[in-house]
Write a protein that holds these residues in place. Structure first.
Motif, PDB file in Angstrom:
ATOM      1  N   SER A 179       0.833  -1.203   0.000  1.00 51.60           N
ATOM      2  CA  SER A 179       0.000   0.000   0.000  1.00 51.60           C
ATOM      3  C   SER A 179       0.868   1.255   0.000  1.00 51.60           C
ATOM      4  CB  SER A 179      -0.920   0.012   1.228  1.00 51.60           C
ATOM      5  OG  SER A 179      -1.825  -1.071   1.188  1.00 51.60           O
ATOM      6  N   THR A 180       1.947   1.225   0.790  1.00 50.43           N
ATOM      7  CA  THR A 180       2.867   2.367   0.826  1.00 50.43           C
ATOM      8  C   THR A 180       3.508   2.594  -0.535  1.00 50.43           C
ATOM      9  OG1 THR A 180       3.351   1.930   3.165  1.00 50.43           O
ATOM     10  CG2 THR A 180       4.916   3.311   1.958  1.00 50.43           C
ATOM     11  N   ASN A 215       2.269   1.619  -3.430  1.00 49.23           N
ATOM     12  CA  ASN A 215       1.229   2.102  -4.346  1.00 49.23           C
ATOM     13  C   ASN A 215       1.013   3.605  -4.188  1.00 49.23           C
ATOM     14  OD1 ASN A 215       0.702  -0.356  -5.566  1.00 49.23           O
ATOM     15  ND2 ASN A 215      -0.892  -0.923  -4.099  1.00 49.23           N
ATOM     16  N   GLU A 216       1.026   4.072  -2.943  1.00 50.21           N
ATOM     17  CA  GLU A 216       0.872   5.506  -2.695  1.00 50.21           C
ATOM     18  C   GLU A 216       2.041   6.284  -3.299  1.00 50.21           C
ATOM     19  OE1 GLU A 216       0.502   5.987   1.496  1.00 50.21           O
ATOM     20  OE2 GLU A 216      -1.492   5.056   1.607  1.00 50.21           O
ATOM     21  N   GLU A 217       3.242   5.726  -3.129  1.00 48.04           N
ATOM     22  CA  GLU A 217       4.421   6.383  -3.700  1.00 48.04           C
ATOM     23  C   GLU A 217       4.358   6.395  -5.217  1.00 48.04           C
ATOM     24  OE1 GLU A 217       7.714   4.260  -2.068  1.00 48.04           O
ATOM     25  OE2 GLU A 217       7.573   5.217  -0.088  1.00 48.04           O
ATOM     26  N   GLU A 269       1.589   6.380  -6.988  1.00 45.51           N
ATOM     27  CA  GLU A 269       0.582   7.375  -7.349  1.00 45.51           C
ATOM     28  C   GLU A 269       1.178   8.773  -7.343  1.00 45.51           C
ATOM     29  OE1 GLU A 269      -2.749   6.936  -4.784  1.00 45.51           O
ATOM     30  OE2 GLU A 269      -3.322   4.968  -5.579  1.00 45.51           O
ATOM     31  N   GLU A 270       1.973   9.030  -6.290  1.00 46.18           N
ATOM     32  CA  GLU A 270       2.652  10.327  -6.212  1.00 46.18           C
ATOM     33  C   GLU A 270       3.627  10.480  -7.369  1.00 46.18           C
ATOM     34  OE1 GLU A 270       2.334  12.962  -4.165  1.00 46.18           O
ATOM     35  OE2 GLU A 270       0.551  11.978  -3.354  1.00 46.18           O
TER      36      GLU A 270
END
Length: 239
Positions: A183-184, A186-188, A190-191
């Motif tokens: 999840s971390t 994936n967030e990175e 996305e950023e």
């Protein structure tokens, strides 16, 4: 009164005070209760003395109670015939020995019933406690080895299950940890994707500006060439 006497009448978890309060009369009054609970049909007998599989001279008491036929016809004792010597009862008062022996048989039957009803989710500690009880009965000459073998197998299966369960929980914990890490990431991503789109937009904007400037400079160069030619043309007219 010795410890052998205190354990003779009851399961190891029962209050030892029952040793001094029991009597043959008490057990005689319990016949109907035992028969009802275990669905036993009392055999016909010719007198109060019961024929038993154990030699009378091997016992610390004389078998004279009518309860013996009832108790020895309990289904559990038919499936697991016993021939206990009851030697620890020599430490008890003689008048109480037979009653304690009957109680011991009934308690043994109760224990076997409990063990047979144990389910997969019965606590391992309970099965281990049953093993301790068997050791007490063994002191009185009960044949507990087949039951002990089964209990040890059951405990071994429980241990195997607990180990597998621990491994399963550990793997589940690792999966949860990896999912959090994913999840971390994936967030990175996305950023990063957002940043990439911003950079692509900026690049297109700069490309457009470059094209515009190149067009403009082309026009300026054309003017420069034209003015130079015009200058040379004017200069040539003098001669």
């Amino acid at each position: 009164m010795s410890a052998g006497c205190e354990g003779a009448h009851s399961l190891p978890t029962n209050d030892s005070r029952r040793c001094s309060s029991g009597s043959s009369d008490h057990y005689n009054e319990s016949v109907e209760t035992i028969k009802t609970e275990y669905n036993i049909d009392e055999p016909v007998q010719s007198d109060l003395t019961v024929a038993v599989p154990v030699k009378e001279q091997d016992l610390p008491f004389v078998k004279g109670s009518i309860i013996w036929l009832t108790v020895e016809n309990m289904e559990v004792l038919k499936r697991l015939p016993q021939n206990p010597h009851f030697r620890p009862l020599y430490d008890c008062k003689e008048d109480f020995r037979e009653g304690f022996a009957i109680g011991k048989l009934v308690n043994f039957a109760n224990l076997v019933e409990r063990i047979s009803k144990a389910c997969f989710y019965s606590p391992k500690s309970l099965l281990a406690r049953y093993l301790e009880y068997l050791a007490v009965f063994e002191e009185f000459g009960f044949d507990v080895e087949p039951i002990r073998e089964k209990l040890n197998t059951m405990i071994s299966i429980k241990v195997k299950f607990e180990r597998a369960q621990y491994t399963c929980r550990d793997i589940e914990s690792q999966i949860m940890e990896r999912n959090l890490e994913k999840s971390t990431i994936n967030e990175e991503l996305e950023e990063a994707d957002k940043k990439i789109w911003e950079l692509l937009f900026e690049r297109k904007k700069k490309e457009a500006e470059i094209i515009s400037l190149q067009t403009h400079i082309g026009a300026i160069k054309h003017i420069l060439e034209a003015t130079q030619k015009e200058f040379e043309k004017v200069a040539n007219l003098i001669f």
